[in-house]
Design a protein around this motif. Sequence first.
Motif, mmCIF file in Angstrom:
data_model
loop_
_atom_site.group_PDB
_atom_site.id
_atom_site.type_symbol
_atom_site.label_atom_id
_atom_site.label_comp_id
_atom_site.label_asym_id
_atom_site.label_seq_id
_atom_site.Cartn_x
_atom_site.Cartn_y
_atom_site.Cartn_z
ATOM 1 N N GLY A 108 0.849 -1.183 0.000
ATOM 2 C CA GLY A 108 0.000 0.000 0.000
ATOM 3 C C GLY A 108 0.886 1.235 0.000
ATOM 4 N N PRO A 109 0.309 2.396 0.265
ATOM 5 C CA PRO A 109 1.085 3.645 0.236
ATOM 6 C C PRO A 109 2.312 3.587 1.137
ATOM 7 N N ASP A 110 3.385 4.225 0.670
ATOM 8 C CA ASP A 110 4.646 4.336 1.409
ATOM 9 C C ASP A 110 5.319 2.992 1.661
ATOM 10 N N MET A 111 5.050 2.030 0.794
ATOM 11 C CA MET A 111 5.710 0.726 0.914
ATOM 12 C C MET A 111 6.593 0.472 -0.302
ATOM 13 N N GLN A 112 7.741 -0.128 -0.036
ATOM 14 C CA GLN A 112 8.632 -0.580 -1.106
ATOM 15 C C GLN A 112 8.402 -2.073 -1.280
ATOM 16 N N VAL A 113 8.224 -2.484 -2.525
ATOM 17 C CA VAL A 113 7.847 -3.859 -2.832
ATOM 18 C C VAL A 113 8.917 -4.494 -3.716
ATOM 19 N N THR A 114 9.329 -5.702 -3.353
ATOM 20 C CA THR A 114 10.218 -6.496 -4.193
ATOM 21 C C THR A 114 9.424 -7.733 -4.601
ATOM 22 N N PRO A 160 14.617 -10.004 -9.216
ATOM 23 C CA PRO A 160 13.275 -9.470 -8.992
ATOM 24 C C PRO A 160 13.246 -7.952 -9.192
ATOM 25 N N ALA A 161 12.039 -7.434 -9.353
ATOM 26 C CA ALA A 161 11.839 -5.996 -9.517
ATOM 27 C C ALA A 161 11.524 -5.377 -8.154
ATOM 28 N N THR A 162 12.003 -4.147 -7.934
ATOM 29 C CA THR A 162 11.698 -3.413 -6.709
ATOM 30 C C THR A 162 11.162 -2.051 -7.101
ATOM 31 N N PHE A 163 10.080 -1.641 -6.458
ATOM 32 C CA PHE A 163 9.497 -0.335 -6.754
ATOM 33 C C PHE A 163 8.779 0.178 -5.511
ATOM 34 N N ARG A 164 8.489 1.462 -5.511
ATOM 35 C CA ARG A 164 7.697 2.076 -4.448
ATOM 36 C C ARG A 164 6.250 2.078 -4.906
ATOM 37 N N TRP A 165 5.351 1.514 -4.102
ATOM 38 C CA TRP A 165 3.940 1.457 -4.462
ATOM 39 C C TRP A 165 3.436 2.876 -4.682
ATOM 40 N N GLY A 166 2.784 3.098 -5.826
ATOM 41 C CA GLY A 166 2.240 4.406 -6.130
ATOM 42 C C GLY A 166 3.185 5.325 -6.872
ATOM 43 N N ASP A 167 4.385 4.834 -7.249
ATOM 44 C CA ASP A 167 5.364 5.720 -7.905
ATOM 45 C C ASP A 167 5.171 5.825 -9.413
ATOM 46 N N PHE A 175 -1.555 -11.369 -15.104
ATOM 47 C CA PHE A 175 -0.478 -10.822 -14.293
ATOM 48 C C PHE A 175 -0.235 -11.779 -13.140
ATOM 49 N N LYS A 176 0.931 -12.433 -13.146
ATOM 50 C CA LYS A 176 1.283 -13.367 -12.072
ATOM 51 C C LYS A 176 2.371 -12.710 -11.223
ATOM 52 N N VAL A 177 2.184 -12.749 -9.899
ATOM 53 C CA VAL A 177 3.165 -12.150 -9.004
ATOM 54 C C VAL A 177 3.520 -13.089 -7.863
ATOM 55 N N GLN A 178 4.758 -12.949 -7.419
ATOM 56 C CA GLN A 178 5.235 -13.598 -6.203
ATOM 57 C C GLN A 178 5.899 -12.484 -5.395
ATOM 58 N N ILE A 179 5.322 -12.153 -4.247
ATOM 59 C CA ILE A 179 5.829 -11.058 -3.431
ATOM 60 C C ILE A 179 6.994 -11.572 -2.582
ATOM 61 N N ILE A 180 8.136 -10.932 -2.702
ATOM 62 C CA ILE A 180 9.335 -11.344 -1.964
ATOM 63 C C ILE A 180 9.486 -10.534 -0.682
ATOM 64 N N ASP A 181 9.292 -9.211 -0.784
ATOM 65 C CA ASP A 181 9.499 -8.367 0.390
ATOM 66 C C ASP A 181 8.609 -7.131 0.307
ATOM 67 N N VAL A 182 8.086 -6.722 1.457
ATOM 68 C CA VAL A 182 7.301 -5.488 1.565
ATOM 69 C C VAL A 182 7.830 -4.775 2.811
ATOM 70 N N ARG A 183 8.290 -3.532 2.645
ATOM 71 C CA ARG A 183 8.809 -2.793 3.795
ATOM 72 C C ARG A 183 8.509 -1.316 3.623
ATOM 73 N N PRO A 184 8.451 -0.586 4.727
ATOM 74 C CA PRO A 184 8.223 0.854 4.616
ATOM 75 C C PRO A 184 9.342 1.511 3.800
ATOM 76 N N VAL A 185 8.978 2.505 3.019
ATOM 77 C CA VAL A 185 9.964 3.239 2.228
ATOM 78 C C VAL A 185 10.904 3.951 3.180
ATOM 79 N N GLN A 186 12.200 3.828 2.928
ATOM 80 C CA GLN A 186 13.206 4.557 3.690
ATOM 81 C C GLN A 186 13.636 5.748 2.872
ATOM 82 N N ASP A 187 13.144 6.923 3.210
ATOM 83 C CA ASP A 187 13.531 8.122 2.466
ATOM 84 C C ASP A 187 14.944 8.510 2.859
ATOM 85 N N ASP A 188 15.815 8.602 1.846
ATOM 86 C CA ASP A 188 17.199 9.012 2.122
ATOM 87 C C ASP A 188 17.210 10.495 2.446
ATOM 88 N N GLY A 189 17.935 10.864 3.509
ATOM 89 C CA GLY A 189 18.025 12.266 3.779
ATOM 90 C C GLY A 189 18.046 12.469 5.231
#
Length: 155
Positions: free
Chosen positions: A12-18, A39-46, A141-155
């Motif tokens: 969901g929002p503010d999550m990074q998904v692999t 695997p692909a990694t992206f920020r949900w909603g980006d 669309f076939k998916v296998q979710i590897i990791d879901v974690r809160p987005v770590q904003d660099d800064g």
Amino acid sequence: QVRAVSDSHRIGPDMQVTLHFSLHLDDGVQVDSTFDKAPATFRWGDGNLLPGFEAALQGLQAGSEQSVQVPAAAAFGAPNPNNVHTFRRDQLPAGVEPEEGLMLAFTDPGNNELPAVIRSVEGNLVRVDFNHPLAGRDILFKVQIIDVRPVQDDG
């Protein structure tokens, strides 16, 4: 030690998904997959995933696997007849011998590459389709979710 499911992060929002994913047409043809590579990694909603694919992921968590039929309208959209243009042969890139099904790359005024497919050749006129090649196609669309974690904003 077993973790309670409620401790797992859900997509969901503010999550990074692999994840691993694959895209198949309704005739079974695979058009893309990460299952045989990294695997692909992206920020949900980006915006990296089309809305129909992103909606299919919402609420899933690490370890989830899912297959979802995404209708054309929510995948690559419906073909737009305004994206089909007719050119004279001499307007095509130099050295191109037009034939039906040939893929070409045009450059727009902003210097962006636009892929296109020749749909027909009639004498000196060539019909060129700039729609996404998968426009109008339903996608499995076939998916296998590897990791879901809160987005770590660099800064």
